[in-house]
Design a protein around this motif. Sequence first.
Motif, PDB file in Angstrom:
ATOM      1  N   TRP A   1       0.738  -1.261 -10.426  1.00  0.00           N
ATOM      2  CA  TRP A   1       0.853  -1.889  -9.722  1.00  0.00           C
ATOM      3  C   TRP A   1       1.622  -2.916  -9.266  1.00  0.00           C
ATOM      4  O   TRP A   1       3.082  -2.237 -10.171  1.00  0.00           O
ATOM      5  CB  TRP A   1      -0.303  -3.225  -9.883  1.00  0.00           C
ATOM      6  CG  TRP A   1      -0.055  -3.715 -10.738  1.00  0.00           C
ATOM      7  CD1 TRP A   1       0.067  -5.078 -11.949  1.00  0.00           C
ATOM      8  CD2 TRP A   1      -0.646  -3.015 -12.650  1.00  0.00           C
ATOM      9  NE1 TRP A   1       0.234  -5.463 -12.944  1.00  0.00           N
ATOM     10  CE2 TRP A   1      -0.322  -3.394 -13.294  1.00  0.00           C
ATOM     11  CE3 TRP A   1      -1.127  -1.811 -12.667  1.00  0.00           C
ATOM     12  CZ2 TRP A   1      -0.481  -2.783 -14.849  1.00  0.00           C
ATOM     13  CZ3 TRP A   1      -1.589  -1.421 -14.287  1.00  0.00           C
ATOM     14  CH2 TRP A   1      -1.765  -2.282 -15.531  1.00  0.00           C
TER      15      TRP A   1
ATOM     16  N   ASN B   1      -3.234  -5.220  -5.329  1.00  0.00           N
ATOM     17  CA  ASN B   1      -3.088  -4.106  -4.784  1.00  0.00           C
ATOM     18  C   ASN B   1      -3.053  -3.186  -6.399  1.00  0.00           C
ATOM     19  O   ASN B   1      -1.930  -3.527  -6.962  1.00  0.00           O
ATOM     20  CB  ASN B   1      -1.535  -4.135  -4.076  1.00  0.00           C
ATOM     21  CG  ASN B   1      -2.719  -4.163  -2.566  1.00  0.00           C
ATOM     22  OD1 ASN B   1      -3.393  -3.566  -2.684  1.00  0.00           O
ATOM     23  ND2 ASN B   1      -2.052  -4.805  -2.051  1.00  0.00           N
TER      24      ASN B   1
ATOM     25  N   SER C   1       0.667  -1.062  -0.324  1.00  0.00           N
ATOM     26  CA  SER C   1       0.128  -0.002  -0.926  1.00  0.00           C
ATOM     27  C   SER C   1       0.587   0.921   0.368  1.00  0.00           C
ATOM     28  O   SER C   1       0.282   2.212  -1.032  1.00  0.00           O
ATOM     29  CB  SER C   1      -1.043   0.085   0.912  1.00  0.00           C
ATOM     30  OG  SER C   1      -0.043   0.138   2.438  1.00  0.00           O
TER      31      SER C   1
ATOM     32  N   GLU D   1      -2.543   1.265  -6.989  1.00  0.00           N
ATOM     33  CA  GLU D   1      -2.950   2.236  -6.947  1.00  0.00           C
ATOM     34  C   GLU D   1      -2.646   3.551  -8.065  1.00  0.00           C
ATOM     35  O   GLU D   1      -2.563   3.397  -8.736  1.00  0.00           O
ATOM     36  CB  GLU D   1      -1.360   2.444  -6.022  1.00  0.00           C
ATOM     37  CG  GLU D   1      -1.454   2.711  -4.332  1.00  0.00           C
ATOM     38  CD  GLU D   1      -2.497   3.361  -3.295  1.00  0.00           C
ATOM     39  OE1 GLU D   1      -3.343   4.382  -4.241  1.00  0.00           O
ATOM     40  OE2 GLU D   1      -2.886   2.988  -2.853  1.00  0.00           O
TER      41      GLU D   1
END
Lengths: 175, 325
Positions: free
Chosen positions: B320, B159, B43, B161
């Motif tokens: 990612w 994940n 993250s 972003e």
Amino acid sequence: MRLSDDAQLYTIEGIIASLIMISTLLFIIESNSIVTPQAEKSVDMKLYQRAVDALACLDWNENDSWSSIGPLKEYVANWDGSEANLSSEVSPCMAGLDHDISSMMPPHVLYNLNFTYYNGTGKHSKMVISHGKPSDNSVTSTCIVTLNEGDKLSNYWKNDALPLVVEVKLICWYI
Amino acid sequence: MRGWDDTGQSNIDFLFGISVFLLTFIYAATFIPGLFSLYQPASIDLNSVAYRTSAMLAEDPGWYTYAVNGNLTGDTAWETHDNNLSRIGLAVDKEHPGVLLIDKINKLNEINYPVVKDKLGLNGTVKYDINISIVMNDTRTGERKELINMTTPDCQATNVESIERNILISTGKQLFLDSGIKHTDSIQRINISNMTPSYKDNFTIRIFNATGNIMKVEWSNDIVNPISTWVYGNDYIFYLNGRYVASPPVVLSDEDKLEVVVMNNALVYDVYGNLTSKYIWIYSNTSLFPGGEYGIDYFNDPVYKLKSVTYPATMRIEVWSYAFE
């Protein structure tokens, strides 16, 4: 019969040790220092970046550039001194600027715009666009505009000594 | 042996005590990593990489290197020298962060994806993948134009972003001919003789605040004569409010903006390589031009300025990595 208390020692030790460990854990969890700034604040950081970019996109130089939005300086120079209030969220002469900013903001974001400047009569802070009351997680970006002699100024600025520095502050928050 | 023997109890008591201790210890030990879940690499790392990449693309003009007499030097115009590319950036120059050059965006569209990754610093010890999209809001026509949409490869990671940036796209320079300042002539001469040999762009004259018809564009070697013709569509093009004009003349009214584009490859040179088409002549049926004895200098006129024309756009970057899976 003789009572023996030999056996109690280990159990009490174990229970006390576990109590110490759990209380240490609780202390760590409850303390604020462990809260990390990064992951939770990234949403705010992204909004802040949009706010900084929005003012940067509006602030271009008329001598070598042209854009379909802005320039910020022209809006500031043409400002007639009217503030946003309960009946009108946007000062009438700022409708164009309001449109430009809203075109650059992500959905579900509201914003206020504030002009701050010092002239002969002291510090003035005027809210020219006010779409509401900022929430706790609002972000702010600023841009400095300098009004000079030779700029096309509205009557409102005519009486002030030039050059005049105006701080334009954009306050954004998620609804 | 005495009546009561307590030697056997010690072990059971010890077992009970140690198991209470171990239960708590294991609980505490398993709980501690959860405390730092916010510090998990995916993250935080992806977030900063997304920001870093957006800053490189939006605020840096990029870099390429070349050798002069064995000395390595460099320049920001990588879009014309992409075989020596060392860093990708889309900004016009260092002085204008957030203003992106459309030529660099177009070049980025042509570069292979592994090279893009490499030159954006996403191919280090941790390998990242990236999507870039830039959507320009062309206010002349009211259209939203997708300038780049680099969506290869498909994202399989859990994940991802993203970050979005507001930017300006510089679509090139135009001579701003404000007819409202002065309109006394029906012919406008534009002097392009100050062109540098390396100048490869088209010549664009933006006419606004004008009322009347624009008929045609011709060229000459000197300010007076002779006049030679150009062919509409091949040598020069009109864009009325951002839209292509099929055939001249163009009728202009108050709010209209006309872009007169003279192609760089329409320029005429003599056998020695000197520019022959030194003047561009624009014709109207009414006096809507400022004219002037020497015309307007395209590159350096004090009143009618050459300005870089920009439009607002949104750049979205998604990052990612499979390193954290």
